[in-house]
Design a protein around this motif. Structure first.
Motif, mmCIF file in Angstrom:
data_model
loop_
_atom_site.group_PDB
_atom_site.id
_atom_site.type_symbol
_atom_site.label_atom_id
_atom_site.label_comp_id
_atom_site.label_asym_id
_atom_site.label_seq_id
_atom_site.Cartn_x
_atom_site.Cartn_y
_atom_site.Cartn_z
ATOM 1 N N VAL A 38 31.666 74.214 32.734
ATOM 2 C CA VAL A 38 31.792 72.552 32.553
ATOM 3 C C VAL A 38 30.664 71.976 31.693
ATOM 4 O O VAL A 38 30.539 70.906 31.427
ATOM 5 N N LEU A 39 29.688 73.163 31.047
ATOM 6 C CA LEU A 39 28.614 72.810 30.140
ATOM 7 C C LEU A 39 29.145 71.937 29.003
ATOM 8 O O LEU A 39 30.225 72.429 28.470
ATOM 9 N N GLU A 40 28.356 70.795 28.832
ATOM 10 C CA GLU A 40 28.492 70.111 27.474
ATOM 11 C C GLU A 40 28.537 70.829 26.287
ATOM 12 O O GLU A 40 27.749 71.894 26.229
ATOM 13 N N PHE A 41 29.454 70.524 25.380
ATOM 14 C CA PHE A 41 29.419 71.272 23.968
ATOM 15 C C PHE A 41 29.877 70.164 23.050
ATOM 16 O O PHE A 41 31.015 69.542 23.180
ATOM 17 N N GLY A 42 29.143 70.054 21.897
ATOM 18 C CA GLY A 42 29.790 69.389 20.648
ATOM 19 C C GLY A 42 29.811 67.927 20.780
ATOM 20 O O GLY A 42 30.842 67.389 20.279
ATOM 21 N N SER A 43 29.086 67.252 21.669
ATOM 22 C CA SER A 43 28.764 65.980 21.695
ATOM 23 C C SER A 43 29.863 65.156 22.544
ATOM 24 O O SER A 43 29.616 63.961 23.123
ATOM 25 N N HIS A 44 30.887 65.716 22.808
ATOM 26 C CA HIS A 44 32.198 65.027 23.482
ATOM 27 C C HIS A 44 32.942 65.715 24.603
ATOM 28 O O HIS A 44 33.955 65.089 25.274
ATOM 29 N N CYS A 45 32.662 67.227 24.604
ATOM 30 C CA CYS A 45 33.668 67.867 25.258
ATOM 31 C C CYS A 45 32.815 68.808 26.338
ATOM 32 O O CYS A 45 31.678 68.883 26.172
ATOM 33 N N ARG A 46 33.523 69.687 27.047
ATOM 34 C CA ARG A 46 33.109 70.887 27.744
ATOM 35 C C ARG A 46 33.490 72.075 27.339
ATOM 36 O O ARG A 46 34.612 71.989 26.694
ATOM 37 N N ILE A 47 32.966 73.110 27.566
ATOM 38 C CA ILE A 47 33.350 74.418 27.220
ATOM 39 C C ILE A 47 34.978 74.834 27.566
ATOM 40 O O ILE A 47 35.534 75.274 26.840
ATOM 41 N N ILE A 48 34.904 74.313 29.054
ATOM 42 C CA ILE A 48 36.509 74.782 29.206
ATOM 43 C C ILE A 48 37.443 73.900 28.530
ATOM 44 O O ILE A 48 38.754 74.121 28.694
ATOM 45 N N ASP A 49 37.183 72.846 27.878
ATOM 46 C CA ASP A 49 38.103 71.968 27.156
ATOM 47 C C ASP A 49 38.779 72.741 26.310
ATOM 48 O O ASP A 49 39.776 72.412 25.515
ATOM 49 N N PHE A 50 38.196 73.883 25.622
ATOM 50 C CA PHE A 50 38.660 74.610 24.599
ATOM 51 C C PHE A 50 39.767 75.388 24.965
ATOM 52 O O PHE A 50 40.976 75.228 24.361
ATOM 53 N N PRO A 51 39.791 76.396 26.095
ATOM 54 C CA PRO A 51 41.041 76.657 26.587
ATOM 55 C C PRO A 51 42.243 76.221 26.901
ATOM 56 O O PRO A 51 43.417 76.153 26.631
ATOM 57 N N LEU A 52 41.888 74.910 27.514
ATOM 58 C CA LEU A 52 42.763 74.129 28.138
ATOM 59 C C LEU A 52 43.442 73.078 26.893
ATOM 60 O O LEU A 52 44.705 72.858 26.743
ATOM 61 N N SER A 53 42.687 72.975 25.875
ATOM 62 C CA SER A 53 43.122 72.081 24.571
ATOM 63 C C SER A 53 44.009 73.144 23.856
ATOM 64 O O SER A 53 45.383 72.588 23.508
ATOM 65 N N ASN A 54 43.711 74.358 23.834
ATOM 66 C CA ASN A 54 44.737 75.273 23.250
ATOM 67 C C ASN A 54 45.862 75.495 23.886
ATOM 68 O O ASN A 54 46.803 75.753 23.362
ATOM 69 N N CYS A 55 45.799 75.431 25.314
ATOM 70 C CA CYS A 55 46.936 75.555 26.096
ATOM 71 C C CYS A 55 48.235 74.323 25.471
ATOM 72 O O CYS A 55 49.214 74.533 25.298
ATOM 73 N N VAL A 56 47.539 73.329 25.796
ATOM 74 C CA VAL A 56 48.411 72.046 25.587
ATOM 75 C C VAL A 56 48.698 72.150 24.136
ATOM 76 O O VAL A 56 50.032 71.739 23.857
ATOM 77 N N ASN A 57 47.908 72.362 22.944
ATOM 78 C CA ASN A 57 48.333 72.393 21.633
ATOM 79 C C ASN A 57 49.457 73.467 21.322
ATOM 80 O O ASN A 57 50.302 73.149 20.452
ATOM 81 N N SER A 58 49.453 74.560 22.323
ATOM 82 C CA SER A 58 50.290 75.604 22.000
ATOM 83 C C SER A 58 51.681 75.320 22.630
ATOM 84 O O SER A 58 52.646 76.098 22.861
ATOM 85 N N GLY A 59 51.671 74.211 23.625
ATOM 86 C CA GLY A 59 52.980 73.892 24.454
ATOM 87 C C GLY A 59 53.130 74.211 25.762
ATOM 88 O O GLY A 59 53.869 74.192 26.556
ATOM 89 N N LEU A 60 51.742 75.165 26.267
ATOM 90 C CA LEU A 60 51.711 75.619 27.816
ATOM 91 C C LEU A 60 51.373 74.500 28.539
ATOM 92 O O LEU A 60 50.131 74.163 28.597
ATOM 93 N N ASN A 61 51.911 74.284 29.429
ATOM 94 C CA ASN A 61 51.578 73.145 30.394
ATOM 95 C C ASN A 61 51.760 73.468 31.864
ATOM 96 O O ASN A 61 51.425 72.532 32.657
ATOM 97 N N ARG A 62 51.797 74.658 32.279
ATOM 98 C CA ARG A 62 51.768 75.279 33.522
ATOM 99 C C ARG A 62 50.474 75.961 33.948
ATOM 100 O O ARG A 62 50.468 77.111 33.529
ATOM 101 N N ILE A 63 49.569 75.280 34.274
ATOM 102 C CA ILE A 63 48.174 76.013 34.221
ATOM 103 C C ILE A 63 47.359 75.794 35.543
ATOM 104 O O ILE A 63 47.718 74.735 36.328
#
Length: 458
Positions: A38-63
């Protein structure tokens, strides 16, 4: 059926487990009160937002996100910013704290974390389970990983990336694979990583991401749970023990052209966390948070607009290669190669070079900072200059192996809490680290103006 329909069926039969229980002790004060993901990264997001965003962008939504250490802030972030996954993306996100379902222990390792939630997984009846690390920075289309897993008839697929052997030594799990991609060896954090035959200076490092056939996963987890000598970790135990009797394949993480090695970084140390921010400024083609085709979904909460204005002397801000979050106020200052998170204020005459500012930081007038990370909510007193590692150590700040300074509020507050009086070295250092002082000058004379400033701001 065509390939597109087949892939869609694979996606629908896949559930994702994001392992977000890492303690992150190498990040020192940054993770004293919060989990690393949950550590902040890149001015607007958190580290965990990367794998979660990758999931959503890949069409995976059961997480499902598995949490453990100091998870309150992480759970709050997931509820506030990812709790609407069902409404926004037609999916579901569950949070699974360590709840002692299979034993009275906390999660003992990555495999044990999955084992303790085995009944949860079975209840959703997936055909494939994707297991992701929750604390790495990268942009990846998981559909390629899934498609390759099914095409190879694999029982388990390990996502990996080519990295210099010197960077992987004692840091990352390293694989060896045959010409067809089947894994022949797996070493967890070896001191001498096995090099690639076609690139001896590189090795194949595990990204901590796996796809496993669900029925195979259940058997592996139960067998590992019974192994008394096991650390119950995929990299240390499960994968090395199964490669001889199971079809384990390596999926090489590649760019869209199939050749370029994409950006991926484990931000588990002060140096790597700082370097990843500098990469964000210097290599936007490799790591681009503004890419509309692959967005990283950060905080949904927006504060006031950023303000850039002249100061008391009606000067101008000198800004070069920076990233600015919402709600910042920049006043007649100089900022180069710096990332500012939301709601940061930089006062008149302040100078920042190679800095990472977490949210709600205040830099008062005349302060000078270089190659630092400033923790959330810190106030830097007026005219304080931390632009030299010796000065940073002199005042008690934590300094990394590569000279990155971590600035926290408790160290700044300590200026007023302790009596700073000791002999100055033969080459004494001023707070400004610009000119030497006579040897008889003590640190008390250096520190007093800062003490007054800190006290006044309280």
């Amino acid at each position: 059926m065509n390939a597109e329909i087949d892939l869609q069926q694979i996606i629908e039969n896949t559930m994702v487990l994001v392992l977000a229980g890492g303690q992150g002790s190498r990040l020192k004060a940054l993770t004293e009160t919060r989990a690393k993901p949950v550590l902040e990264f890149g001015s607007h997001c958190r580290i965990i937002d990367f794998p979660l965003s990758n999931c959503v962008n890949s069409g995976l939504n059961r997480i499902a996100v598995l949490t453990q250490y100091k998870s309150q802030c992480l759970i709050r972030h997931l509820m506030q910013h990812w709790g609407t996954l069902n409404n926004s993306f037609g999916g579901r996100l569950d949070i699974l704290p360590a709840s002692q379902q299979q034993s009275e222990s906390w999660y003992q390792g990555t495999a044990d974390a999955c084992f303790q939630n085995i009944e949860y997984i079975k209840a959703r009846a997936p055909k494939y389970v994707m297991i992701l690390s929750g604390d790495h920075v990268y942009q990846m289309d998981y559909r390629k990983l899934l498609a390759e897993h099914v095409k190879n008839g694999a029982e388990m697929t390990v996502s990996c990336i080519e990295v210099p052997t010197k960077n992987a030594a004692n840091q990352l799990g390293v694989l060896s694979a045959d010409s067809k991609g089947q894994v022949t060896a797996f070493d967890e954090k070896p001191s001498k990583p096995h090099p690639l035959l076609d690139a001896p200076e590189y090795c194949l490092a595990s990204m901590g991401n796996y796809v496993v056939n669900a029925e195979v996963l259940y058997r592996l987890l139960k067998a590992d749970a019974k192994a008394l000598e096991s650390d119950h970790d995929f990299g240390k135990n499960v994968i090395p023990n199964i490669i001889e009797h199971h079809k384990v394949f390596a999926h090489r993480f590649r760019g869209a052209d199939g050749c370029q090695i994409p950006y991926w970084r484990d931000v588990g140390t002060i140096d790597s966390y700082w370097r990843a921010h500098m990469d964000l400024l210097n290599n936007s083609d490799m790591l681009n948070l503004a890419d509309p085709s692959w967005p990283i979904w950060g905080s949904a909460l927006s504060s006031a607009p950023t303000q850039i204005r002249g100061g008391a002397q009606k000067g101008q801000c000198d800004l070069n290669q920076i990233l600015i979050g919402t709600g910042c106020q920049l006043n007649n200052c100089r900022i180069h190669h710096t990332v500012l998170s939301s709601n940061c204020t930089v006062g008149d005459g302040a100078s920042l070079q190679g800095c990472v500012l977490l949210p709600d930081v205040t830099i008062e007038a005349g302060a000078k900072l270089k190659n630092v990370i400033v923790d959330k909510g810190v106030t830097i007193p007026a005219n304080l200059a931390i632009d030299d590692v010796n000065i940073a150590k002199h005042f008690g700040f934590s300094v990394s192996e590569k000279g990155v300074v971590l600035i926290t509020q408790n160290v700044i507050d300590s200026f007023a809490d302790v009596e700073l009086h000791f002999d100055v070295p033969q080459k004494p250092l001023s707070v400004r680290s610009i000119r030497p002082l006579p040897s008889e000058v003590t640190a008390r004379k250096i520190a007093r103006p800062i003490v007054r400033t800190a006290l006044n701001e309280r």
